[in-house]
Design a protein around this motif. Structure first.
Motif, PDB file in Angstrom:
ATOM      1  N   ASN A 402       0.821  -1.212   0.000  1.00  0.00           N
ATOM      2  CA  ASN A 402       0.000   0.000   0.000  1.00  0.00           C
ATOM      3  C   ASN A 402       0.856   1.265   0.000  1.00  0.00           C
ATOM      4  O   ASN A 402       0.642   2.183   0.781  1.00  0.00           O
ATOM      5  CB  ASN A 402      -0.950  -0.014   1.206  1.00  0.00           C
ATOM      6  N   ASN A 403       1.850   1.291  -0.905  1.00  0.00           N
ATOM      7  CA  ASN A 403       2.739   2.446  -1.082  1.00  0.00           C
ATOM      8  C   ASN A 403       3.606   2.734   0.138  1.00  0.00           C
ATOM      9  O   ASN A 403       4.052   3.865   0.341  1.00  0.00           O
ATOM     10  CB  ASN A 403       1.949   3.712  -1.462  1.00  0.00           C
ATOM     11  N   ARG A 404       3.822   1.721   0.949  1.00  0.00           N
ATOM     12  CA  ARG A 404       4.724   1.869   2.086  1.00  0.00           C
ATOM     13  C   ARG A 404       5.766   0.748   2.082  1.00  0.00           C
ATOM     14  O   ARG A 404       5.524  -0.322   1.526  1.00  0.00           O
ATOM     15  CB  ARG A 404       3.942   1.862   3.407  1.00  0.00           C
ATOM     16  N   ILE A 405       6.895   1.023   2.726  1.00  0.00           N
ATOM     17  CA  ILE A 405       7.987   0.070   2.844  1.00  0.00           C
ATOM     18  C   ILE A 405       8.162  -0.278   4.316  1.00  0.00           C
ATOM     19  O   ILE A 405       8.275   0.618   5.165  1.00  0.00           O
ATOM     20  CB  ILE A 405       9.311   0.652   2.307  1.00  0.00           C
ATOM     21  N   TYR A 406       8.189  -1.574   4.635  1.00  0.00           N
ATOM     22  CA  TYR A 406       8.366  -2.034   6.016  1.00  0.00           C
ATOM     23  C   TYR A 406       9.623  -2.891   6.085  1.00  0.00           C
ATOM     24  O   TYR A 406       9.854  -3.753   5.223  1.00  0.00           O
ATOM     25  CB  TYR A 406       7.165  -2.854   6.468  1.00  0.00           C
ATOM     26  N   PHE A 407      10.430  -2.689   7.123  1.00  0.00           N
ATOM     27  CA  PHE A 407      11.622  -3.509   7.302  1.00  0.00           C
ATOM     28  C   PHE A 407      12.133  -3.358   8.728  1.00  0.00           C
ATOM     29  O   PHE A 407      11.786  -2.418   9.450  1.00  0.00           O
ATOM     30  CB  PHE A 407      12.725  -3.105   6.309  1.00  0.00           C
ATOM     31  N   GLY A 408      12.974  -4.297   9.138  1.00  0.00           N
ATOM     32  CA  GLY A 408      13.626  -4.243  10.439  1.00  0.00           C
ATOM     33  C   GLY A 408      15.119  -4.092  10.266  1.00  0.00           C
ATOM     34  O   GLY A 408      15.688  -4.409   9.215  1.00  0.00           O
ATOM     35  N   ALA A 409      15.792  -3.597  11.306  1.00  0.00           N
ATOM     36  CA  ALA A 409      17.243  -3.415  11.286  1.00  0.00           C
ATOM     37  C   ALA A 409      17.840  -3.998  12.558  1.00  0.00           C
ATOM     38  O   ALA A 409      17.154  -4.180  13.568  1.00  0.00           O
ATOM     39  CB  ALA A 409      17.608  -1.933  11.149  1.00  0.00           C
ATOM     40  N   ASN A 410      19.141  -4.285  12.502  1.00  0.00           N
ATOM     41  CA  ASN A 410      19.806  -4.948  13.626  1.00  0.00           C
ATOM     42  C   ASN A 410      19.893  -4.099  14.881  1.00  0.00           C
ATOM     43  O   ASN A 410      20.199  -4.604  15.951  1.00  0.00           O
ATOM     44  CB  ASN A 410      21.224  -5.374  13.219  1.00  0.00           C
ATOM     45  N   LEU A 417       8.278   3.354   5.930  1.00  0.00           N
ATOM     46  CA  LEU A 417       8.635   4.518   5.113  1.00  0.00           C
ATOM     47  C   LEU A 417       7.628   4.708   4.001  1.00  0.00           C
ATOM     48  O   LEU A 417       6.969   3.757   3.565  1.00  0.00           O
ATOM     49  CB  LEU A 417      10.028   4.337   4.478  1.00  0.00           C
ATOM     50  N   ASP A 418       7.527   5.942   3.532  1.00  0.00           N
ATOM     51  CA  ASP A 418       6.745   6.222   2.337  1.00  0.00           C
ATOM     52  C   ASP A 418       7.531   5.719   1.129  1.00  0.00           C
ATOM     53  O   ASP A 418       8.690   6.091   0.933  1.00  0.00           O
ATOM     54  CB  ASP A 418       6.491   7.719   2.211  1.00  0.00           C
ATOM     55  N   GLU A 419       6.935   4.847   0.326  1.00  0.00           N
ATOM     56  CA  GLU A 419       7.650   4.249  -0.798  1.00  0.00           C
ATOM     57  C   GLU A 419       8.095   5.269  -1.829  1.00  0.00           C
ATOM     58  O   GLU A 419       9.154   5.152  -2.439  1.00  0.00           O
ATOM     59  CB  GLU A 419       6.769   3.182  -1.472  1.00  0.00           C
ATOM     60  N   GLN A 420       7.308   6.323  -2.007  1.00  0.00           N
ATOM     61  CA  GLN A 420       7.600   7.303  -3.045  1.00  0.00           C
ATOM     62  C   GLN A 420       8.742   8.238  -2.655  1.00  0.00           C
ATOM     63  O   GLN A 420       9.624   8.515  -3.462  1.00  0.00           O
ATOM     64  CB  GLN A 420       6.348   8.123  -3.348  1.00  0.00           C
ATOM     65  N   SER A 421       8.752   8.690  -1.412  1.00  0.00           N
ATOM     66  CA  SER A 421       9.730   9.689  -0.991  1.00  0.00           C
ATOM     67  C   SER A 421      10.832   9.148  -0.091  1.00  0.00           C
ATOM     68  O   SER A 421      11.878   9.781   0.065  1.00  0.00           O
ATOM     69  CB  SER A 421       9.020  10.824  -0.253  1.00  0.00           C
ATOM     70  N   GLY A 422      10.596   7.988   0.556  1.00  0.00           N
ATOM     71  CA  GLY A 422      11.551   7.466   1.515  1.00  0.00           C
ATOM     72  C   GLY A 422      11.473   8.122   2.883  1.00  0.00           C
ATOM     73  O   GLY A 422      12.287   7.831   3.767  1.00  0.00           O
ATOM     74  N   LYS A 423      10.486   8.983   3.099  1.00  0.00           N
ATOM     75  CA  LYS A 423      10.353   9.665   4.392  1.00  0.00           C
ATOM     76  C   LYS A 423       9.791   8.705   5.446  1.00  0.00           C
ATOM     77  O   LYS A 423       8.931   7.876   5.160  1.00  0.00           O
ATOM     78  CB  LYS A 423       9.436  10.879   4.247  1.00  0.00           C
ATOM     79  N   LEU A 424      10.290   8.882   6.668  1.00  0.00           N
ATOM     80  CA  LEU A 424       9.865   8.036   7.775  1.00  0.00           C
ATOM     81  C   LEU A 424       8.423   8.349   8.171  1.00  0.00           C
ATOM     82  O   LEU A 424       8.069   9.499   8.439  1.00  0.00           O
ATOM     83  CB  LEU A 424      10.793   8.244   8.974  1.00  0.00           C
ATOM     84  N   ILE A 425       7.580   7.328   8.214  1.00  0.00           N
ATOM     85  CA  ILE A 425       6.209   7.477   8.700  1.00  0.00           C
ATOM     86  C   ILE A 425       6.147   7.118  10.179  1.00  0.00           C
ATOM     87  O   ILE A 425       5.573   7.840  10.974  1.00  0.00           O
ATOM     88  CB  ILE A 425       5.249   6.601   7.870  1.00  0.00           C
ATOM     89  N   TRP A 426       6.783   5.991  10.542  1.00  0.00           N
ATOM     90  CA  TRP A 426       6.921   5.665  11.955  1.00  0.00           C
ATOM     91  C   TRP A 426       8.044   4.637  12.132  1.00  0.00           C
ATOM     92  O   TRP A 426       8.449   3.966  11.188  1.00  0.00           O
ATOM     93  CB  TRP A 426       5.620   5.140  12.559  1.00  0.00           C
TER      94      TRP A 426
END
Length: 433
Positions: A402-410, A417-426
């Motif tokens: 839904n136009n968002r990117i979800y991922f985890g980090a170490n 993130l917003d898929e279009q801009s890369g801005k942090l949503i939460w």
């Protein structure tokens, strides 16, 4: 002396088989089964002990994955590796004597594995899996749902409408030989799986029965565990082809394991092999992705056998046309590995790195597919749509939804993130879930 030992081995195997009425059951590998049938009449010799030893340990790996009780094989395994050192480093008579002993041991090893396998067939695995009672099982669902790639679809949301198994009973098992890290993919009632085996490196199975439809074998001039290419990548379905990526440890980019393999989806026939760069098997993964128009994969140069050794990380991301022949772009994503599998949309690819950056690249530089994104004039800005720095290494592929990117980090955080801009949503520090 060696002929006498062959006679003794033959008598030993004949004694083992005397009065044996257990029917022959396939191991799942034609190559292993051929040796199992040959060995009672043709003891292991100087000429074939190396090939038979490889097949013996391929069978050990297969039985391990099936859950067979292999404890009784321990003494043979210990003795084999003691003798292997003598065979490799001794000379003259000492070498001949050690070879004679290891040949006899291989015959004993196959006989022991026959006993272990028959016990497994009769009594099942050493440990029994949990099975539910089937209560409160949801009704309905899409029984024709497919799973054509890792994490189900191009959004990587790992979701299916199929209701799943009611009881958790094993429908079927299929041995692939050695340790296995890639995921299977499902399409049109077929299951495509990669295998790090030395003979068959990928299989197509019937989804309902687990029966083999075809297997693919890659032939190479140099034979050996560390020379022969294995397949560690999740199969990529591209039209009427399956794309796989080779891995192993020997020879680097001048060795045998350095290609993308294109396989006919219907027959398993190898159509072509093209250079994609060496991947060491110890990474446990050989990333490659395609959206049907482009191929994308991390690239590096590593050859520990050169002097001096070359150890360049998988820190370049390569984008080519779907045939892997025409280079579109080549970008250095940092100084440390990019081991996460790339995730592709129609116009972009998203790549996480061990340095903690998530990149969104335009597959066609200067064209993001989003009219609202303003791109700079430099070539790099045309290529990079955006990048985001997380609080730790990004080792797994991202999920698009839904136009968002979800991922985890170490670092312990989950990001949206917003898929279009890369801005942090939460973002959220991950705890017990």
């Amino acid at each position: 002396m060696f002929k006498k030992s062959i006679l003794l081995t033959f008598l030993f195997l004949a004694f083992l088989s005397y009065g044996q009425t257990t029917p022959f059951t396939s191991s799942g590998s034609q190559d292993i089964d051929l040796v199992r049938k040959e060995i009672s009449n043709s003891p292991t010799s100087f000429e074939n002990f190396r090939e038979r030893s490889v097949l013996m340990y391929m069978w050990v790996g297969s039985l391990q994955q099936l859950g067979a009780d292999l404890r009784s094989f321990y003494d043979i395994d210990t003795e084999y590796y003691r003798l292997e050192g003598k065979v490799n480093w001794s000379k003259n008579e000492a070498k001949n004597e050690a070879t004679e002993q290891i040949a006899q041991l291989i015959d004993k090893g196959f006989a022991k594995l026959e006993t272990i396998y028959n016990n497994f067939i009769t009594n099942g695995p050493a440990f029994k899996p949990y099975q539910s009672d089937g209560k409160d099982f949801p009704e309905g669902g899409n029984m024709n749902a497919e799973w054509p790639m890792f994490q189900a679809n191009e959004h990587n949301n790992g979701h299916t409408d199929a209701p799943g198994p009611r009881y958790g009973r094993t429908a079927w098992k299929f041995p692939v030989g050695l340790g296995w890290y890639s995921s299977p993919v499902v399409e049109d009632n077929r299951v495509y799986i990669a295998s790090p085996g030395m003979y068959a490196t990928s299989f197509c199975l019937d989804l309902d029965t687990g029966k083999e439809i075809w297997k693919s074998t890659q032939n190479h001039p140099l034979f050996g565990i560390y020379k022969y290419p294995a397949i560690l990548s999740t199969p990529v379905i591209q039209d009427d082809k399956i794309i796989l990526r080779e891995a192993n440890s020997h020879g680097g980019n001048e060795g045998q394991a350095r290609h993308l393999v294109y396989i006919d989806k219907k027959t398993g026939k190898t159509l072509s092999r093209s250079f994609a760069g060496h991947v060491d098997y110890r990474t446990q993964n050989a990333p490659v992705a395609s959206n049907g128009k482009y191929i994308v994969y991390p690239f590096g140069v590593a050859d520990i056998y050169k002097y001096p050794p070359i150890c360049q990380n998988l820190n370049r991301l390569i984008c080519k046309d779907k045939t892997n022949n025409k280079l579109i772009w080549d970008f250095n994503v940092g100084d440390i590995d990019a081991l996460a599998e790339p995730v592709m949309s129609e116009h972009q690819v998203f790549q996480g790195t061990m340095e903690g950056y998530l990149y969104a690249f335009n597959l066609k530089p200067g064209h993001s597919g989003h009219d609202t994104v303003e791109l700079g004039n430099t070539e790099e800005k045309q290529l990079i749509a955006w990048n985001f720095q997380a609080d730790g290494a990004i080792n797994t592929k991202v999920t698009r939804y839904n136009n968002r990117i979800y991922f985890g980090a170490n670092g312990g955080s989950v990001y949206c993130l917003d898929e279009q801009s890369g801005k942090l949503i939460w973002s959220k520090k991950s705890g017990p879930c």
